[in-house]
Structure formats: C-alpha cells, structure tokens
Write a protein that holds these residues in place. Sequence first.
Motif, PDB file in Angstrom:
ATOM      1  N   THR A  52      35.758  54.962  38.254  1.00 28.76           N
ATOM      2  CA  THR A  52      36.750  54.350  38.760  1.00 28.76           C
ATOM      3  C   THR A  52      38.201  54.898  38.657  1.00 28.76           C
ATOM      4  OG1 THR A  52      38.172  52.158  38.965  1.00 28.76           O
ATOM      5  CG2 THR A  52      37.612  52.926  36.602  1.00 28.76           C
ATOM      6  N   GLN A 101      46.451  42.018  34.807  1.00 28.51           N
ATOM      7  CA  GLN A 101      45.768  42.939  35.646  1.00 28.51           C
ATOM      8  C   GLN A 101      45.624  42.148  37.166  1.00 28.51           C
ATOM      9  OE1 GLN A 101      42.121  43.811  33.167  1.00 28.51           O
ATOM     10  NE2 GLN A 101      41.205  44.014  35.229  1.00 28.51           N
ATOM     11  N   GLY A 102      45.028  42.648  38.303  1.00 28.89           N
ATOM     12  CA  GLY A 102      44.921  42.301  39.321  1.00 28.89           C
ATOM     13  C   GLY A 102      44.226  41.099  39.339  1.00 28.89           C
ATOM     14  N   ARG A 103      43.234  40.919  38.717  1.00 28.79           N
ATOM     15  CA  ARG A 103      42.325  39.636  38.877  1.00 28.79           C
ATOM     16  C   ARG A 103      42.704  38.414  38.358  1.00 28.79           C
ATOM     17  NH1 ARG A 103      37.218  42.584  36.086  1.00 28.79           N
ATOM     18  NH2 ARG A 103      38.339  44.371  37.006  1.00 28.79           N
ATOM     19  N   GLU A 106      44.764  37.145  40.858  1.00 24.25           N
ATOM     20  CA  GLU A 106      44.046  36.329  41.893  1.00 24.25           C
ATOM     21  C   GLU A 106      43.742  35.030  41.400  1.00 24.25           C
ATOM     22  OE1 GLU A 106      40.821  39.181  41.907  1.00 24.25           O
ATOM     23  OE2 GLU A 106      41.726  40.646  43.145  1.00 24.25           O
ATOM     24  N   PHE A 126      37.695  42.332  47.829  1.00 22.95           N
ATOM     25  CA  PHE A 126      37.089  43.145  46.747  1.00 22.95           C
ATOM     26  C   PHE A 126      36.332  42.127  45.954  1.00 22.95           C
ATOM     27  CE2 PHE A 126      37.502  44.759  42.155  1.00 22.95           C
ATOM     28  CZ  PHE A 126      36.665  46.059  42.640  1.00 22.95           C
ATOM     29  N   ASN A 187      39.192  48.773  49.907  1.00 18.80           N
ATOM     30  CA  ASN A 187      38.386  49.339  48.846  1.00 18.80           C
ATOM     31  C   ASN A 187      36.847  49.150  49.011  1.00 18.80           C
ATOM     32  OD1 ASN A 187      37.346  50.530  46.498  1.00 18.80           O
ATOM     33  ND2 ASN A 187      38.016  49.124  45.063  1.00 18.80           N
ATOM     34  N   ASP A 216      46.665  41.892  49.286  1.00 15.81           N
ATOM     35  CA  ASP A 216      46.219  42.523  48.298  1.00 15.81           C
ATOM     36  C   ASP A 216      46.430  44.042  48.346  1.00 15.81           C
ATOM     37  OD1 ASP A 216      44.805  44.097  46.400  1.00 15.81           O
ATOM     38  OD2 ASP A 216      42.883  42.966  46.635  1.00 15.81           O
ATOM     39  N   CYS A 218      46.665  46.499  46.311  1.00 19.20           N
ATOM     40  CA  CYS A 218      46.335  47.540  45.017  1.00 19.20           C
ATOM     41  C   CYS A 218      46.741  49.018  45.317  1.00 19.20           C
ATOM     42  CB  CYS A 218      44.990  47.656  44.828  1.00 19.20           C
ATOM     43  SG  CYS A 218      44.626  45.927  43.829  1.00 19.20           S
ATOM     44  N   ARG A 219      46.324  49.556  46.732  1.00 21.29           N
ATOM     45  CA  ARG A 219      46.603  50.875  46.845  1.00 21.29           C
ATOM     46  C   ARG A 219      47.308  51.111  48.175  1.00 21.29           C
ATOM     47  NH1 ARG A 219      41.580  49.801  45.295  1.00 21.29           N
ATOM     48  NH2 ARG A 219      40.536  50.818  43.414  1.00 21.29           N
ATOM     49  N   SER A 256      47.131  45.277  41.586  1.00 25.29           N
ATOM     50  CA  SER A 256      46.680  45.620  40.274  1.00 25.29           C
ATOM     51  C   SER A 256      47.592  46.858  39.988  1.00 25.29           C
ATOM     52  CB  SER A 256      45.221  45.879  40.285  1.00 25.29           C
ATOM     53  OG  SER A 256      44.926  46.904  39.386  1.00 25.29           O
ATOM     54  N   LYS A 259      46.163  50.820  39.816  1.00 25.72           N
ATOM     55  CA  LYS A 259      46.166  51.381  40.927  1.00 25.72           C
ATOM     56  C   LYS A 259      47.177  52.317  41.411  1.00 25.72           C
ATOM     57  CE  LYS A 259      42.190  48.964  41.014  1.00 25.72           C
ATOM     58  NZ  LYS A 259      41.956  47.754  40.398  1.00 25.72           N
ATOM     59  N   ARG A 405      30.213  55.912  44.773  1.00 25.99           N
ATOM     60  CA  ARG A 405      31.836  56.037  45.002  1.00 25.99           C
ATOM     61  C   ARG A 405      32.021  57.023  44.059  1.00 25.99           C
ATOM     62  NH1 ARG A 405      36.182  51.645  43.621  1.00 25.99           N
ATOM     63  NH2 ARG A 405      35.416  52.255  41.706  1.00 25.99           N
TER      64      ARG A 405
HETATM   65  N1  F0G Z   1      41.656  44.289  44.715  1.00 19.81           N
HETATM   66  C1  F0G Z   1      41.200  45.602  44.878  1.00 19.81           C
HETATM   67  C2  F0G Z   1      41.363  46.139  46.168  1.00 19.81           C
HETATM   68  C3  F0G Z   1      40.427  46.131  43.754  1.00 19.81           C
HETATM   69  O1  F0G Z   1      40.039  47.324  44.174  1.00 19.81           O
HETATM   70  C4  F0G Z   1      40.686  45.863  42.320  1.00 19.81           C
HETATM   71  C5  F0G Z   1      39.915  46.569  41.425  1.00 19.81           C
HETATM   72  C6  F0G Z   1      41.112  44.365  41.998  1.00 19.81           C
HETATM   73  C7  F0G Z   1      41.950  43.854  43.157  1.00 19.81           C
HETATM   74  C8  F0G Z   1      41.174  43.936  40.826  1.00 19.81           C
HETATM   75  O2  F0G Z   1      42.170  44.352  40.021  1.00 19.81           O
HETATM   76  O3  F0G Z   1      40.834  45.479  38.147  1.00 19.81           O
HETATM   77  O4  F0G Z   1      43.349  44.968  38.012  1.00 19.81           O
HETATM   78  O5  F0G Z   1      41.685  43.350  37.904  1.00 19.81           O
HETATM   79  N2  F0G Z   1      39.331  47.433  41.477  1.00 19.81           N
HETATM   80  C9  F0G Z   1      38.722  48.453  40.450  1.00 19.81           C
HETATM   81  C10 F0G Z   1      37.890  49.341  41.092  1.00 19.81           C
HETATM   82  C11 F0G Z   1      38.166  47.778  39.346  1.00 19.81           C
HETATM   83  O6  F0G Z   1      37.230  50.443  40.266  1.00 19.81           O
HETATM   84  O7  F0G Z   1      37.963  49.562  42.189  1.00 19.81           O
HETATM   85  P1  F0G Z   1      41.921  44.709  38.354  1.00 19.81           P
END
Ligand code: F0G
Length: 458
Positions: A52, A101-103, A106, A126, A187, A216, A218-219, A256, A259, A405
């Motif tokens: 990851t 963290q991100g989740r 959410e 995701f 993602n 969302d 993240c990136r 999150s 990232k 991946r």
């Molecule tokens: N949204 C996206 C697009 C993500 O890629 C992730 C996490 C999350 C939300 C959740 O964030 O991990 O901080 O709770 N993606 C990681 C991955 C785990 O390996 O793609 P999180």
Amino acid sequence: MPAMKTIIEPFRIKVVEPIRLTTPEERRNLLEAVGWNLFGLHSDDVIIDLLTDSGTSAMSAEQWAAVMRGDESYAGSPSFYRFETAVRDLMPFRHVIPTHQGRAAEAILFSIVGGPGRLIPSNTHFDTTRGNIEATGAEAVDLVVREAHDPDDLHPFKGNIDLERLERLLLDSGERVPIVMLTVTNNAGGGQPVSLENIRATAEIARRHGKPLIIDGCRFAENAWFIKCREPGQGARSVKAIVRDMFAMADGMTMSAKKDAFANIGGWLAVNDDTLAAAARNRLILTEGFPTYGGLAGRDLDAIAVGLGEIVDEQYLRYRVRTNEYIGEKLTALGVPVVRPVGGHAVFVDARRFLPHIPPLEYPGQSLAVSLYELGGIRACEIGTVMFGQKPDGTEVAADMDLVRLAMPRRVYTQSHADYLVEVFEEVVLRRESLRGLRIVSQPPQLRHFTARFEPLG
Ligand code: F0G
C-alpha cells in the motif's frame, strides 16, 4: 541552460531503514508458514513492500521538526489551528474536523447521511467507503465512465464519473440520494484521475438537484498534477491553484492524510454546512475525540500541516508520477499487461491476461503476487477474485478483473528499487508458463483476503 532528462528523486536521505535481504529459499519457507497469504508476512521479511501507499510515506525533516512542536492539549491546541489553516489553504471549507484516518471520517459522514433505502453515487467507492455506506443500510452506486473498464483505453481521465448516468439516477431516484461523491484519484479504478471539467459538471448537476458534492480527496495532489499535465488550458497553472479549484466546487470532503499529506496516520471530514458539521462533531466526540484533536495526537496534526505544504510541490509530483510511469513502460516492454495509462500511486498488473492458463477461481493474481515475493521479496496486493470473489451466501464468483497492485509508498524507494522490481518481473516472465494457481484451504466468512490460507496447485 540544458534541460536534463533524468528525473531525480527531489530529496536527499538523512535517516535510513536497513532492508534485510532474504533468499528465495527462506521466502519459500515463509510462504508455506503463512499459507501463501502475503498479509501474514512480517514486514521485515519483505525486501520491497508495495502492499500500500497508505501511511507508508517517509516524513521530511520539516515534518519531524513539526512533530516536536506538537502541542498535546486536550482542547484548543495550536497544533489543531496550524492543521486547520493548512487544510483551508488548499480546501476552503468552513468546518474541518480531524479524524484518526479516512474511514473514520467516512463512518461519521455516513452515520449522518446514510441509512436504509439511501443511494450514494460516486465514480467508484473505495472498499472502506462502500463498507461504511453499506453498514448503515444504504447502497453504494459506482458510476465511473465506461472507458475505465478497458485496461487498454488511453482516455486521460478514466476516473471521471458518467454524467448521464448520474443525472438519470438523480431524476429517477433523487429523493433517495443524500449526497453525491467523487473519489480523486479513483483508487479502485487504477488510480485514475478525474478532470476539472468533470468535477465542475458533477457539481453543477448535484447543485441543480439540491445535493451536496463530497470529494474523497485521498490522492488530491496526484489528481491535480494529472489535470495540469493532461487537461486543455491547465498546463500553465500551479498545482495549488488547481487543487483550490477542485475543492471550491465541492461542499465537503473526506480525507485520509495517510496518502497525499505525507503522514503516517490521520484524516479529516470537512464540510460547509453548519448543521451537518454540528452533527459530525457530536458523533466525533463519541467515537474519535474532542473536535480539536479527533483521534490524533497534536504532533500528528502538525505533521499533516507541514505535509500538505510539501505534497503540492511540482518537482515532487513530477518524480512521483514518473516513477510509476517508468515501471509501467518497462513492464509493458516485457509483455506484462498493465492498466493504462498508469495511475498516480500504483501500477496495476492484469494478472488474468498475463497468466491465461490459470482460471480466475485458481487466483491468477494471488499466483503472481506469491511469485513476486518468492523470486524477489516483493510484496504486492491481489485485487481480484481473492478480494472480491466471496459472496455473503458463501458462494464464489470470478471478480471483474484479476489485478495485482504495486502501490508505491511516497519518498521511500529509489530508482534502483524500481529497476530491481522490473528485474524480478523479468524472472517471472521467464517462468510464466510454470506458474500455477492456488486453492483456498481456510477462510473467514468475509474479507477473506486478509486471513485466508492457500495451497499451491500442481
Ligand atoms: N478512500 C480511498 C480512495 C482510499 O484509497 C482509502 C484507503 C480510504 C478512503 C480509507 O482511508 O485507510 O485512512 O482509512 N486506501 C488504502 C489503500 C488502505 O491501500 O488503498 P484510511
């Protein structure tokens, strides 16, 4: 002045972590011990860990300095205000609510806007987003453009949402839709970007139907870099200006910080709506913590604040995206099929096409991932039938695709690590026909990819 062709890592290394080099023999034994499931490995038995890009970034000297500045007051810490200022500098939302963290962001958002009968559209959710939506009884609806389903389609913005299908969903069942979402980059679809034009059109449709648009993010910086490089009229603009445009059109975001904030932990929920923010803060106090730390230490908030300044650096983003593109080009030259264009944070290998003699229910993605570890000590992640093939009623089906991946941690590996990875693939290519599938010998009732045990066939 001559323009140099070599895109170097735009940093020097001040602190190093040694990599323990293992032998194929040792790795075969380790694979047997963990039942051919790479999640079971100890990470110090991995040479290059591409499981990851989340939480695995190398922090800068400035971030570590900021960690020392972190103020651990329960309420009103200056670390929070530095964090809030840094977020608002890029994403001008009225309320910024930190989470661990991100989740967690959410979970808070969907505990308020989700619920039985509701529909939440996005380009592609995701898996944690989908999980948090479904946990409330709502339904997650993926509406990505059809080009996203063809690994060879070179559409520059394969993360775009299908505007017609979004409009139709809102016309037909608008009363069931509380918010519209967009994931940047997408993602689940291979780290593919969403264009500024698509964000604008999505925001316009959402507004017309009276729905907030939540990104969302993240990136977000990788997405903005792709916009700068690929979208007509954006090339001369700064990434920072593009990021501001992306979020100025939205009504909120989940994030999150593991990232595109260069942090090892952290996230946030940001919204403009006062009522939604008040409900979110109440929920936050119950599950994460007081609104000026939200499940984080003050030092984490400071690390994020500095990371947000660094992530929009265009020299960094050029190097970042180029690394994955370089690996993608080399793999393509070896005849290894990859999802193209290569995404921002990872290279996705099409294992089903690479190993056509292994049927989906014998897990070609797992077979490839296992052989990358055995031959080179590389840990990648199967995103295919192992991850998605298990149905709630216990039956099994082939996933849409069997991908592997290779996710690149930020600022962690160098050019020679990338070349080593390519060389390991050369060895895999030589052995391609002799690779065999696997069967599952034990698995939990859901999310089996984390703990299932396998046995190689043949
Ligand atoms: N949204 C996206 C697009 C993500 O890629 C992730 C996490 C999350 C939300 C959740 O964030 O991990 O901080 O709770 N993606 C990681 C991955 C785990 O390996 O793609 P999180």
